[in-house]
Design an enzyme around this catalytic site. Structure first.
Site, mmCIF file in Angstrom:
data_model
loop_
_atom_site.group_PDB
_atom_site.id
_atom_site.type_symbol
_atom_site.label_atom_id
_atom_site.label_comp_id
_atom_site.label_asym_id
_atom_site.label_seq_id
_atom_site.Cartn_x
_atom_site.Cartn_y
_atom_site.Cartn_z
ATOM 1 N N ASN A 1 -3.677 8.814 4.620
ATOM 2 C CA ASN A 1 -2.403 8.480 4.998
ATOM 3 C C ASN A 1 -2.076 8.481 6.535
ATOM 4 O OD1 ASN A 1 -1.289 7.792 2.596
ATOM 5 N ND2 ASN A 1 -0.117 9.790 2.273
ATOM 6 N N ARG B 1 0.641 -1.211 -0.004
ATOM 7 C CA ARG B 1 0.025 0.062 -0.023
ATOM 8 C C ARG B 1 0.902 1.309 -0.122
ATOM 9 N NH1 ARG B 1 -3.465 2.638 4.261
ATOM 10 N NH2 ARG B 1 -5.182 4.078 3.190
ATOM 11 N N HIS C 1 -6.256 -5.619 -2.252
ATOM 12 C CA HIS C 1 -7.107 -6.017 -1.163
ATOM 13 C C HIS C 1 -7.367 -7.347 -0.657
ATOM 14 C CE1 HIS C 1 -8.899 -1.355 -1.426
ATOM 15 N NE2 HIS C 1 -7.395 -1.560 -1.248
ATOM 16 N N GLU D 1 3.550 14.157 3.021
ATOM 17 C CA GLU D 1 2.159 13.371 2.787
ATOM 18 C C GLU D 1 1.693 12.579 3.670
ATOM 19 O OE1 GLU D 1 3.595 11.548 -0.981
ATOM 20 O OE2 GLU D 1 4.201 13.445 -1.822
ATOM 21 N N VAL E 1 0.962 9.832 -6.202
ATOM 22 C CA VAL E 1 1.194 11.409 -5.492
ATOM 23 C C VAL E 1 2.522 11.869 -6.351
ATOM 24 C CG1 VAL E 1 1.461 12.841 -3.923
ATOM 25 C CG2 VAL E 1 0.052 10.873 -3.240
ATOM 26 N N HIS F 1 0.529 4.349 -2.535
ATOM 27 C CA HIS F 1 0.377 5.422 -2.099
ATOM 28 C C HIS F 1 1.546 6.578 -2.575
ATOM 29 C CE1 HIS F 1 -3.156 5.388 0.879
ATOM 30 N NE2 HIS F 1 -3.561 4.564 -0.112
HETATM 31 C C1 HEM Z 1 -9.203 1.227 -6.090
HETATM 32 C C2 HEM Z 1 -9.054 2.232 -5.013
HETATM 33 C C3 HEM Z 1 -8.526 2.071 -3.563
HETATM 34 C C4 HEM Z 1 -9.229 2.436 -2.336
HETATM 35 C C5 HEM Z 1 -10.454 3.400 -2.550
HETATM 36 C C6 HEM Z 1 -8.390 1.924 -1.451
HETATM 37 C C7 HEM Z 1 -8.698 2.118 0.099
HETATM 38 C C8 HEM Z 1 -8.170 1.631 1.072
HETATM 39 C C9 HEM Z 1 -8.531 1.629 2.379
HETATM 40 C C10 HEM Z 1 -9.703 2.654 3.110
HETATM 41 C C11 HEM Z 1 -7.662 1.054 3.082
HETATM 42 C C12 HEM Z 1 -7.784 0.883 4.567
HETATM 43 C C13 HEM Z 1 -6.760 1.891 5.216
HETATM 44 C C14 HEM Z 1 -7.189 2.183 6.764
HETATM 45 O O1 HEM Z 1 -7.376 1.207 7.454
HETATM 46 O O2 HEM Z 1 -6.825 3.230 7.139
HETATM 47 C C15 HEM Z 1 -6.673 0.277 2.146
HETATM 48 C C16 HEM Z 1 -6.035 -0.711 2.720
HETATM 49 C C17 HEM Z 1 -5.150 -1.370 1.768
HETATM 50 N N1 HEM Z 1 -5.055 -1.018 0.302
HETATM 51 FE FE1 HEM Z 1 -6.161 -0.017 -0.894
HETATM 52 N N2 HEM Z 1 -7.267 1.210 -1.903
HETATM 53 C C18 HEM Z 1 -7.448 1.347 -3.173
HETATM 54 C C19 HEM Z 1 -6.643 0.493 -4.064
HETATM 55 C C20 HEM Z 1 -5.386 0.109 -3.501
HETATM 56 C C21 HEM Z 1 -4.204 -0.434 -4.341
HETATM 57 C C22 HEM Z 1 -4.531 -0.085 -5.979
HETATM 58 C C23 HEM Z 1 -3.355 -0.970 -3.621
HETATM 59 C C24 HEM Z 1 -2.130 -1.634 -4.077
HETATM 60 C C25 HEM Z 1 -1.861 -2.097 -5.341
HETATM 61 C C26 HEM Z 1 -3.997 -1.213 -2.342
HETATM 62 C C27 HEM Z 1 -3.351 -1.861 -1.283
HETATM 63 C C28 HEM Z 1 -3.976 -1.778 -0.043
HETATM 64 C C29 HEM Z 1 -3.443 -2.633 0.770
HETATM 65 C C30 HEM Z 1 -2.501 -3.776 0.949
HETATM 66 C C31 HEM Z 1 -4.252 -2.392 2.158
HETATM 67 C C32 HEM Z 1 -4.040 -2.926 3.364
HETATM 68 C C33 HEM Z 1 -2.782 -2.374 4.182
HETATM 69 C C34 HEM Z 1 -2.453 -2.802 5.715
HETATM 70 O O3 HEM Z 1 -2.982 -3.879 6.197
HETATM 71 O O4 HEM Z 1 -1.656 -2.417 6.179
HETATM 72 N N3 HEM Z 1 -5.185 -0.641 -2.355
HETATM 73 N N4 HEM Z 1 -6.999 0.519 0.889
#
Ligand code: HEM
Ligand SMILES: *[C@@H]1O[C@H](CO)[C@@H](O)[C@H](O)[C@H]1NC(C)=O
Ligand SMILES: *[C@@H]1O[C@H](CO)[C@@H](O)[C@H](O)[C@H]1NC(C)=O
Ligand SMILES: *[C@@H]1O[C@H](CO)[C@@H](O)[C@H](O)[C@H]1NC(C)=O
Length: 319
Positions: A95, A63, A194, A89, A71, A67
């Site tokens: 973030n 993630r 995800h 950022e 940006v 991010h």
């Molecule tokens: C399509 C639009 C996307 C949205 C709206 C989105 C939104 C989010 C949100 C809200 C979270 C949880 C954050 C929190 O708990 O504070 C999250 C977690 C995560 N996102 Fe996304 N995301 C998107 C795309 C992506 C992409 C493109 C990737 C990587 C290629 C990604 C990888 C991840 C991962 C791996 C997590 C878990 C992180 C952790 O456990 O620390 N996301 N995302």
């Protein structure tokens, strides 16, 4: 005496000025082949230790890379810490209290510096670490093009406007990815990230209490640890069954209205991505190859190359 090869290169440079000045330079998987031959082994072994200690770290680093790239390009800007005179950022809304893994990047950087002093950028370390996080959790691997350099600036406002929110609609998701040169198919494949990791209650509360395109039992389960108010930082797995396994589980969940974020379920809600979600749900090979192709495109967003930017000594601080 100039060798034949040098003469050929000199002629090539005169014809193709761009490729010799560093403008529009291309990334290359062998960029550090001579200058830091053990780079990939160092990153892999440090990531392996981190993921053994905490599997979620593979997700968190992936993630961080997303991010970073969304940006102002994959330039390590997200790694810059705030100081009394610099706001970066990390305190942007998507973030703050959310992105993690900086300590692991710092450990990798320290190990890399010990082997190859002032040679490898933090942006490239993040790109390699993200690839390794995916691989170590059971996902595909691929050769990462390298040669990115590190930003000397960061943008809080770009972080606030360029990163999609979990409340986003399908059309918003498609247009935000299009703004980065990524197709709807890239967006749907990258969302498969995800399939690993965790999310805070505050990011999915409205969905589990108010959305109608959600499985009732799933919503009830999530409500047990995500109350209607309070408990904002309580965690839930994004893929309810296998959050530490890079598989097709994310897409299978969408088929039964078990997407955790509103934005996730938008990919399977009688819209243009439904058939692709169905295909990824039962064909891991197709998901994996589309994911890799999209990661390569995302990793190529506006890198700093040539003499632009710098090789940071400490990933959290401009030199
Ligand atoms: C399509 C639009 C996307 C949205 C709206 C989105 C939104 C989010 C949100 C809200 C979270 C949880 C954050 C929190 O708990 O504070 C999250 C977690 C995560 N996102 Fe996304 N995301 C998107 C795309 C992506 C992409 C493109 C990737 C990587 C290629 C990604 C990888 C991840 C991962 C791996 C997590 C878990 C992180 C952790 O456990 O620390 N996301 N995302
Ligand atoms: C790295 O190289 C710089 C000079 O380029 C030097 O000042 C510094 O002490 C070196 N650090 C290590 C750990 O070797
Ligand atoms: C659900 O929607 C109602 C009515 O719009 C609103 O008052 C409430 O705050 C929402 N609940 C959540 C958790 O978003
Ligand atoms: C799609 O439309 C059908 C028929 O209108 C409806 O039954 C279904 O719940 C909708 N949503 C999804 C995700 O298929």
């Amino acid at each position: 005496m100039a060798s034949r090869m040098q003469m050929i290169l000199a002629v090539f440079c005169m014809i193709s000025i761009l490729s010799c000045t560093g403008i529009n330079a291309q990334l290359s998987a062998s960029f550090y082949g001579r200058s830091c031959p053990n780079l990939q082994a160092i990153v892999r072994s440090t990531m392996r230790q981190a993921v053994i200690k905490e599997p979620r770290m593979g997700a968190s680093i992936l993630r961080l890379f997303f991010h970073d790239c969304f940006v102002n390009g994959c330039d390590g800007s997200i790694l810059l810490d705030d100081t009394s005179t610099f706001t970066g950022e990390q305190s942007a809304l998507p973030n703050k209290n959310s992105v993690r893994g900086f300590d692991v990047i710092d450990t990798i950087k320290a190990n890399v510096e010990a082997a190859c002093n002032s040679t490898v950028s933090c942006a490239d370390i993040l790109a390699l670490a993200a690839r390794d996080g995916v691989f170590l959790l059971g996902g595909p691997t691929w050769a990462v093009p390298l040669g990115r350099r590190d930003a000397t600036t960061a943008s809080l406002s770009a972080a606030n406007t360029n990163l999609p929110a979990p409340t986003a609609s399908l059309s918003t998701l498609i247009s935000m990815f299009a703004a980065k040169g990524l197709t709807a198919r890239d967006m749907t494949a990258l969302s498969g990230a995800h399939t690993i990791g965790q999310a805070r209650c505050v990011t999915f509360r409205t969905r589990i209490y108010n959305d109608t395109d959600i499985n009732g039992n799933f919503a009830a389960t999530r409500k047990t640890t995500c109350p209607a108010s309070g408990g904002d930082d309580n965690l839930a797995p994004i893929d309810l069954q296998t959050p530490d396994r890079f598989d097709s589980g994310y897409y299978q969940n969408l088929l039964t209205q078990r997407g955790l974020f509103h934005s996730d379920q938008e990919l399977f809600n009688n819209g243009s991505q439904d058939s692709l979600v169905r295909a990824y749900s039962n064909n891991f090979g197709l998901f994996a190859s589309d994911f890799v192709a999209a990661m390569l495109k995302m990793g190529n967003i506006s890198p700093l190359t040539g003499s632009n930017g710098e090789i940071r000594k400490n990933c959290g601080v401009i030199n």
